[in-house]
Design an enzyme around this catalytic site. Sequence first.
Site, short mmCIF file in Angstrom:
data_model
loop_
_atom_site.label_atom_id
_atom_site.label_comp_id
_atom_site.label_asym_id
_atom_site.label_seq_id
_atom_site.Cartn_x
_atom_site.Cartn_y
_atom_site.Cartn_z
N HIS A 54 0.86 -1.19 0.00
CA HIS A 54 0.00 0.00 0.00
C HIS A 54 0.90 1.24 0.00
O HIS A 54 0.77 2.13 0.83
CB HIS A 54 -0.94 -0.01 1.20
N ASN A 95 -0.51 -5.00 -6.59
CA ASN A 95 -1.73 -4.36 -6.11
C ASN A 95 -1.40 -3.30 -5.06
O ASN A 95 -0.58 -3.53 -4.17
CB ASN A 95 -2.70 -5.39 -5.54
N ASP A 107 -6.30 -15.22 -7.98
CA ASP A 107 -7.74 -15.47 -8.04
C ASP A 107 -8.33 -15.13 -9.41
O ASP A 107 -9.54 -15.23 -9.62
CB ASP A 107 -8.47 -14.69 -6.96
N HIS A 162 -7.30 -10.15 -9.16
CA HIS A 162 -6.26 -9.21 -8.77
C HIS A 162 -5.12 -9.14 -9.78
O HIS A 162 -4.48 -8.09 -9.92
CB HIS A 162 -5.70 -9.59 -7.40
N ASP A 181 -5.51 -12.98 0.84
CA ASP A 181 -5.99 -11.64 1.19
C ASP A 181 -7.51 -11.67 1.32
O ASP A 181 -8.21 -10.72 0.98
CB ASP A 181 -5.56 -10.61 0.13
#
Length: 398
Positions: A199, A223, A252, A255, A278
């Site tokens: 992040h 991400n 998945d 993402h 996640d």
Amino acid sequence: MTTRIQSAALPRRTALAGARLVLPGGVVEGDRLSIDGPLIAGFGGAAEPGDLDLTGYTVVPGFVDLHVHGGGGASYTSGIAEEALKVARTHLEHGTTTTMASTVTGEIDEVARQASVLSELVEDGVLAGIHFEGPFISHNRCGAHRPDLLRDPDPALVRKLVDAARGHARMVTLAPELAGGLESVRMLADLGVIAAVGHTDSDYAKTLEAIEAGATVATHLFNAMPGIAHRAPGPIVALLEDERVTVELINDGIHLHPSVLDLAYGTAGASRVALITDAMGAAGMGDGLYPLGPLQVEVKEGVARLVEGGAIAGSTLTLDVAFKRSVTVNNLTLNQAAESLSAAPARLLGLADSIGSLETGKNADLVVVDSESYDLVAVMRRGEWITGAEKFAPVTSV
């Protein structure tokens, strides 16, 4: 109140015969795996009456998830032990035999309270540790974290959360470009807590500084961070190219495009990839509304997004699905998949002496999948069946 996850006991000594076994040295067809209590006792030998017949099935090590927030309609961020148990049980039934508990951004005192509750479950052997994701992250890359609760990673605040975990904090995700970021990375490294870059709005140079300061994990690589540009490689290239860094990937199909996951494997190799979920509370559930910390998430067709703003909010993934996608979509070998789902995260957590691979003396943490479809069939944790035991008949003659 007991916090032990209930399971179906095996006889103290048993054996699984006829299975394809994914061992550290390669795949062995039609082999026999012996179990004594909670441990793997050995391999090989002729099938005996009473062994369980696993012909047509493949056995891989139990999965290890470094990064998971919820599942089964429950959340680790609730600060309620019963909910945390439900999360752990949900993912256990999907093959995650070792799991971390990940928090999300909240008021510092509330996250500290959650950590105190989760620490009890670590002490009871339900969880492997606590991962703090937020609040020490970038406003520009906050994703499904509430912006008004974000904080710079002041070492004193970071230490407050670590201390609240009573020795069970295993990882902290932070943005190293923020004030106090590099100092906090150094402090975490000194404390033996994994510092993860995530992040973040960091550039290439600052990310290299963070790695030199002691950061060893990339939180869900690609991400919630700047992308790769040909003149501004950003954090992704720095994290991929350094052999000291383990990169988390969410496989998945939402993402990451499969080709991006292939790129990461081609650069870092399976031994430096940890496949994670996640996951939030909808994992193992259906579409609907779910909480994620202080935020509300709507799940439609398996995709979780914030009700306000529409940002992707974690996943509904379970690691059995990540395993199947890895071998059927990304064409990983069984050994590569087992490396990223089990061995690599086990090494990162310092637990490779007891979990992460099928070896004599390690925990009998096993996942059984169909050898053709790679669908989950059964799960064993520490020598006890969690699910699927009824699908195997005993060997009656040899």
